[in-house]
Scaffold this active site. Structure first.
Site, mmCIF file in Angstrom:
data_model
loop_
_atom_site.group_PDB
_atom_site.id
_atom_site.type_symbol
_atom_site.label_atom_id
_atom_site.label_comp_id
_atom_site.label_asym_id
_atom_site.label_seq_id
_atom_site.Cartn_x
_atom_site.Cartn_y
_atom_site.Cartn_z
ATOM 1 N N ASP A 199 0.814 -1.213 0.000
ATOM 2 C CA ASP A 199 0.000 0.000 0.000
ATOM 3 C C ASP A 199 0.847 1.262 0.000
ATOM 4 O O ASP A 199 0.366 2.337 -0.357
ATOM 5 C CB ASP A 199 -0.931 -0.013 1.221
ATOM 6 N N MET A 280 -7.962 5.780 2.793
ATOM 7 C CA MET A 280 -8.094 6.942 1.913
ATOM 8 C C MET A 280 -6.845 7.205 1.080
ATOM 9 O O MET A 280 -6.821 8.147 0.294
ATOM 10 C CB MET A 280 -8.395 8.191 2.753
ATOM 11 N N ARG A 281 -5.804 6.386 1.254
ATOM 12 C CA ARG A 281 -4.572 6.658 0.511
ATOM 13 C C ARG A 281 -4.795 6.554 -0.985
ATOM 14 O O ARG A 281 -4.200 7.303 -1.775
ATOM 15 C CB ARG A 281 -3.467 5.709 0.963
ATOM 16 N N ALA A 282 -5.648 5.621 -1.417
ATOM 17 C CA ALA A 282 -5.895 5.461 -2.854
ATOM 18 C C ALA A 282 -6.492 6.722 -3.459
ATOM 19 O O ALA A 282 -6.119 7.125 -4.568
ATOM 20 C CB ALA A 282 -6.819 4.267 -3.090
#
Length: 724
Positions: A199, A280-282
């Site tokens: 990730d 929420m990183r995506a």
């Protein structure tokens, strides 16, 4: 450490043939390092490392404080820099560094090391920077990143999350900035990455060698020309490199002016929600990637095609998927989500078409605007179709149904040790699908090992709880402060100490002995004979083995698989770190024929003998999945027990997964477990949620297996009550 500056002639980035998606992913990170790096997945020999090393030549020069080992920026030096404070220091220019992290690097080499002797004797923080300090404001490249040891992965995760590296050693602390562009390459055949590290990579791309003969010819032609005259070859591509470098610089200047409107932002949010990505990183990575794409095309407005391309690069490795599924993205679903989320006018009549071709064969970049050709010094990509990291989802595990056949009556009693009902060998049956995997109990190897770090069996490792101290074997590892002081204290008067401070010599140093857990070699010996296919048990058996494979993946084990059926046994999967390969072989495993149990055990013994020569510190665990029956040849059961005794005599830890079912049970699996010197567990007992989280330790000596056979239930119950 390896740094790439102007001292060597790297293969030019623009001279690489094909690899459009990898090229684009690297260039976008060069434009916007905040994207978070790129992970390149692909088969060996596809120029992954060559392109990464060529990227550093295209990065702009950086200004650093003269003499600072931590690459502080003159305009805003790090106030906590160990070489600071800098004040009004002179600045110097240098090329962007590309630092390589070897898979076998030590923790001290990555984060840096303290001179413990000077720290104790002089009271000074004598710190030697590591690779994280060298990579600050540069590129950190990890080849074969999926083979990186867990303790190094943990340090990378911390540095990537905080933008700083912390070194804590016995009360002495050092902190320095560590912000870098993380680039990793890997071959999926050798195993997948931990989800946490996966990730952290902003983008991921899939690469494969071209199947077009003309493109392959051009690859060979350019490589031979470079090997014959590296300087001359680089000179021929110098203009292309310069144009691409200028275009990157222009895009970096334009990036702050790019506007991400509400429409594209809604598309990004809807896409991430539709593909059920975690966190929420995506969303953030997609937004940064879309703006970098717009800047790359010299636009100040993000268009729907930017969002689509950003999704193809940022989401394949983040979507929620079943165990062992390869990363991928359903492009039809992506197009549907983008259309429904309002990126285009639903009526399609009022708004004019956006400038530039949108549906031609060259895609949204057009023949001149994208990284595939035209301006920017990139060679045209006409030799083959444009690669997309999400062209198709990863291969799903086959879930075929067992072919219909006449049902066997339960009243007819157990099958005669795997013999077919009719005369002659049983016909081979198609592979059946596995049931859903479940969380299994932990199966340990007894004793204390010294293998690679993992999560299964007890071992002496570089991490874990401190159990003692010893003299260093080579370079000092973890200092045991109390033992060091105790060793130095009796000699202070003889060494002339008359004031404060402790006089410490190298002979006084003691390193901590720590106990943690190691990864093992889990060798599955799977019965694929006709007796296992009876009553449609093979689906449940495959589900159990798939669950154990998932457990091995989580515990950082190597795995191998031996199957036996018909007239012999075969190594279906040589020992490897790729648990995904084991799952694929298991899904394709057919059943039928006799049960050569002795051949399976003898083949397992041979596999372990060879593996001990290759990796002597990794201890094996043999998991035999069978109902215990043996057929074929004279005295098949006696021969199987003799083969089991051979494994037990070598101290191999074993466990038998008893797959026998039906109202009449022969208890043959329990007898096999007794000969192996380990326990027998049923499919139900294998489930962690069925046994109140009891941990069964596999016994590795024949004498320890008494009571583990058919009549050993009372002994097993007493053991379980004692453990509870």
């Amino acid at each position: 450490m390896t740094t790439t500056e102007n001292t060597t002639r790297q293969y030019p980035f623009t001279a690489v043939v094909g690899m459009a998606d990898m090229r684009l992913g690297l260039l976008l990170n060069a434009i916007s390092p905040a994207i978070g790096g790129v992970l390149v997945r692909g088969e060996k020999g596809t120029a992954k490392s060559t392109m990464v090393r060529g990227l550093a030549e295209l990065m702009p020069v950086v200004d650093v404080v003269a003499g600072c080992r931590f690459a502080c920026a003159p305009a805003a030096p790090d106030p906590a820099c160990p070489d600071g404070p800098h004040g009004a220091a002179d600045a110097e220019h240098r090329p962007t560094r590309m630092v390589e992290l070897p898979v076998g690097a030590s923790e001290d080499r990555l984060v840096g090391a303290l001179d413990i002797e000077r720290a104790l004797s002089e009271g000074v923080k004598a710190f030697e920077p590591g690779l994280l300090a060298d990579a600050h404001r540069g590129v950190l490249y990890v080849d074969e990143v999926n083979l990186l040891h867990d303790h190094l992965v943990d340090l990378l995760l911390d540095a990537a999350a905080m933008g700083a590296s912390y070194v804590e050693r016995e009360g002495v602390s050092v902190r320095h900035a560590a912000r870098f562009l993380l680039v990793g390459t890997m071959n999926p055949e050798e195993g997948e990455l931990r989800p946490q590290l996966l990730d952290r990579f902003g983008l991921t791309v899939e690469v494969a060698a071209s199947r077009e003969p003309e493109q392959r010819v051009e690859v060979v032609r350019r490589r031979l020309a470079y090997d014959d005259d590296p300087a001359g070859f680089a000179a021929r591509w110098a203009d292309e490199e310069r144009r691409l470098r200028d275009r990157i610089a222009l895009a970096r200047e334009l990036l702050p002016q790019v506007r991400l409107g509400d429409g594209p932002l809604r598309q990004i949010a809807a896409t991430c929600a539709a593909f059920e990505v975690d966190g929420m990183r995506a969303d953030i990575v997609m937004a940064r990637t879309a703006t970098a794409l717009a800047a790359w095309d010299e636009r100040t407005e993000v268009l729907p095609e930017d969002v689509r391309q950003a999704a193809l690069l940022a989401l394949p490795h983040r979507r929620r998927r079943a165990p062992f599924d390869a990363p991928g993205l359903d492009e039809d679903k992506l197009d549907q989500v983008l259309e429904e989320s309002g990126g285009q006018d639903p009526e399609g009549e009022d708004d004019p078409e956006p400038e530039g071709p949108d549906d031609g064969p060259d895609g949204p970049d057009g023949p001149d605007g994208g990284p595939g050709g035209g301006p920017g010094g990139l060679p045209p990509q006409d030799g083959g179709p444009r690669e997309q990291p999400g062209d198709a989802p990863g291969p799903e595990l086959p879930r075929q149904q067992e072919p219909e056949r006449p049902a066997r009556s339960e009243e007819s009693g157990p099958e005669p040790a795997g013999e077919p009902a009719a005369s002659g060998p049983a016909p081979e049956q198609a592979a059946v699908g596995a049931t859903e995997p479940f969380r299994t109990r932990r199966l340990d190897v007894p004793g204390l090992g010294e293998g690679a770090d993992g999560r299964r069996s007890r071992a002496r490792t570089a991490h874990g709880r401190t159990t003692g101290a010893r003299r260093p074997r080579g370079a000092l590892g973890k200092l045991h402060l109390a033992a060091t002081v105790q060793a130095a204290a009796p000699h202070q008067w003889a060494r002339g100490r008359r004031g404060p401070g402790l006089m410490v010599r190298r002979d006084d140093l003691r390193e901590a002995v720590r106990e943690g857990r190691e990864g093992n070699l889990v060798l599955f010996v799977v019965d694929a004979s006709g007796s296992m296919a009876a009553r449609k048990r093979m689906g449940a058996v495959k589900g159990a083995v798939l669950s154990l494979l998932l457990d091995a993946y989580q515990r950082r084990d190597k795995i191998g698989m031996v199957t036996f059926r018909g007239s012999g046994a075969e190594v279906a999967l040589p020992p490897t770190s790729s648990v995904e390969a084991g799952a694929a072989r298991l899904a394709q495993l057919p059943t039928g024929g006799r049960t050569p149990l002795s051949e399976g055990l003898l083949r397992a013994h041979e596999v372990l003998r060879v593996e001990r020569l290759r990796d002597p510190s990794r201890r094996p665990l043999v998991v035999v999945v069978t109902d215990g029956r043996a057929t074929g040849g004279p005295e098949p059961l006696a021969r199987a027990h003799r083969a089991a005794g051979l494994l037990a005599a070598g101290g191999t830890a074993s466990v038998v997964v008893d797959c026998e079912a039906g109202p009449v049970r022969l208890g043959l699996a329990g007898e096999l477990a007794r000969e192996l010197g380990g326990p027998a567990v049923t499919l139900d007992e294998l489930r962690a949620d069925r046994v109140s989280a009891l941990v069964r330790t596999v016994q590795g000596r024949p004498a320890a297996g008494k009571g583990a056979g058919r009549g050993g239930d009372r002994d097993r119950d007493r053991h379980n009550r004692k453990a509870a």
